[in-house]
Design an enzyme around this catalytic site. Structure first.
Site, PDB file in Angstrom:
ATOM      1  N   ASP A 185      47.415  53.372 -38.871  1.00 16.46           N
ATOM      2  CA  ASP A 185      47.239  52.650 -37.617  1.00 16.46           C
ATOM      3  C   ASP A 185      48.461  52.895 -36.753  1.00 16.46           C
ATOM      4  O   ASP A 185      49.018  53.990 -36.792  1.00 16.46           O
ATOM      5  CB  ASP A 185      46.993  51.163 -37.865  1.00 16.46           C
ATOM      6  CG  ASP A 185      46.099  50.535 -36.799  1.00 16.46           C
ATOM      7  OD1 ASP A 185      46.402  50.726 -35.615  1.00 16.46           O
ATOM      8  OD2 ASP A 185      45.111  49.879 -37.142  1.00 16.46           O
ATOM      9  N   HIS A 241      50.956  68.259 -35.279  1.00 12.55           N
ATOM     10  CA  HIS A 241      50.230  69.184 -36.149  1.00 12.55           C
ATOM     11  C   HIS A 241      49.133  68.424 -36.880  1.00 12.55           C
ATOM     12  O   HIS A 241      49.387  67.361 -37.466  1.00 12.55           O
ATOM     13  CB  HIS A 241      51.168  69.819 -37.184  1.00 12.55           C
ATOM     14  CG  HIS A 241      52.213  70.723 -36.600  1.00 12.55           C
ATOM     15  ND1 HIS A 241      51.929  71.965 -36.083  1.00 12.55           N
ATOM     16  CD2 HIS A 241      53.547  70.550 -36.435  1.00 12.55           C
ATOM     17  CE1 HIS A 241      53.037  72.522 -35.633  1.00 12.55           C
ATOM     18  NE2 HIS A 241      54.037  71.682 -35.839  1.00 12.55           N
TER      19      HIS A 241
END
Length: 448
Positions: A217, A292
């Site tokens: 989260d 990434h």
């Protein structure tokens, strides 16, 4: 040292940078001077480092003796925390937490709450002090309704640094209506589950830097109301990613800077999220982002379906700049690296996207999508008097130049899950490729 570095950062900051700090941050007096005035060792108040005896009452008693100028000391060792501690009304005090607190209690609320306090510092001199929340006990049953680990509420002129927060049953660290604070050199490691926020902050003039977050989260998130918040050198290592929001009614967010943010295998690199509501977000700069393997990259959503609709025409975003973003996204065909979705009742204006080069890890095509966003760059329409509703989608079938970006050696290969205990990590020595922490780790000072 932290105060001096904060002032140095202000001097070196570009004069036109949006979101820079408005004044000094950190405690007004040093922890050493507080300790010299008075030291309250929890072992003298009934604390026992046996990972069995509840240390909650001992911390509370030590606070009562040392909260008006002094240092509460939790020596190295393993301590059970069965009853939560509410530390209120202190002034010119510090907590040196060199030991590890293990949650054994089951109440809801906040395991550690510091409130209505000024000139405060929470730190570990060894960079090994930690709180182990054992949140997996809740999460394996499908619950995220357990306690939060650490909450600061109405705290001013403060610092939290060199401590580790692990596996919170709910949120890890919340700063609620705080001011003139510095948070740095921290590792936060949580379960692979929504609702386990890393760092949430709202308030005024707060500097968060050199923090690693693992969860699913919020990594480091600004909420309303907030002004002069500076966030930099953040390592979202298998996380939900950094964000702003969710934004609701009467939003007031201004002068925000995120800089040098590295995001690995997370939900997004940065997201500004709302669903209806009202108010404004202005003067925000998000620069030097490397990502990434993330699902989303640059993501503005004024119609975010994961939030219940809030009454209002929408939160108005203006003067938002995204600059120098590099790296790769997981799948640019299904979730392109630029998604700007603004409401036709609250179009985004003066948005700038520049020096942005990202490419997909899957396939050979990616999309940029903009709705009702005005400014400069990619699928945005030019600012002007005409803000007629529009949608623009741009397909890209070749990699942009300059998208290649460094990775971090500590990038996780898998999440920690939700069914077993998460180990306590060490605090990293780097939070962004090529950069060392702005302030030395406490352990380095101890061993020097």
């Amino acid at each position: 040292m932290a105060c001096a570095l904060s002032l140095l950062a202000l001097v070196l900051a570009p004069l036109l940078v949006n979101g820079q700090l408005s004044e000094r941050v950190g405690p007004l007096t040093s922890a050493s001077s507080k300790a010299a005035y008075k030291t309250c060792n929890v072992l003298d108040y009934g604390g026992v480092a046996d990972n069995s005896t509840d240390v909650g009452a001992a911390i509370t008693s030590a606070w009562e003796e040392c909260s008006d100028g002094g240092l509460i000391y939790i020596p190295s060792g393993d301590y059970a925390l069965e009853t939560w501690v509410t530390l209120s009304g202190g002034k010119a005090t510090a907590i040196q937490m060199d030991g590890i607190l293990y949650r054994t209690g089951t109440a809801s609320g906040n395991m550690i709450l510091v409130e209505n306090t000024s000139d405060f510092e929470l730190f570990s001199s060894t960079s090994k002090g930690a709180v182990q929340g054992f949140g997996y006990v809740y999460h394996r049953e499908g619950s995220i309704s357990g306690p939060r680990i650490l909450r600061l509420q109405d705290v001013s002129d403060f610092a939290v640094h060199d401590v580790i927060l692990v596996d919170a049953p709910a949120f890890h660290f919340v700063m609620d209506t705080c001011s003139n604070g510095e948070v740095y050199n921290m590792a936060i490691r949580g379960g692979d589950e929504g609702g386990l926020d890393g760092v949430d902050v709202w308030g005024s003039n707060i500097w968060v830097h050199d923090v690693e977050v693992t969860n699913k989260d919020e990594c480091v998130t600004v909420k309303s109301p907030a002004n002069n918040i500076q966030v930099e050198s953040i390592y979202c290592n298998w996380s939900g990613g950094c964000a702003m929001g969710s934004l609701n009614a009467d939003t007031v967010v201004t002068d925000i800077l995120y800089r040098n943010i590295y995001t690995w295998n997370s939900n997004q690199m940065y997201m500004i999220k709302s669903n209806g509501g009202s108010g404004t977000v202005t003067n925000t700069l998000l620069e030097n982002f490397i990502g990434h393997g993330n699902a989303y990259s640059l993501y503005i959503d004024g119609d975010w379906s994961s939030e219940s609709t809030v009454t209002g025409d929408g939160v108005q975003l203006s003067n938002i700049t995204f600059k120098n973003w590099k790296g790769t996204e997981a799948d640019g065909y299904s979730r392109g690296p630029i998604k700007v979705v603004c409401l036709d009742t609250a179009p985004c204006t003066d948005i700038t996207i520049e020096d942005f080069a990202m490419w997909t890890e899957a396939g050979d095509e990616q999309f940029y999508v903009c709705e009702n966003g005005y400014g400069e760059g990619f699928c945005l329409e030019s600012d002007g008097d005409d803000t007629t509703a529009y949608t623009s989608t741009i397909s890209v079938t070749s990699a942009p130049s300059g998208y290649s970006a460094a990775t971090m050696a500590a990038d996780l290969s898998t999440a920690f899950g939700t069914v077993s205990s998460i180990p306590i990590p060490t605090i990293p020595t780097s939070f962004y490729p090529g950069l060392t922490p702005i302030s030395s780790l406490g352990a380095a000072a101890t061993t020097a």
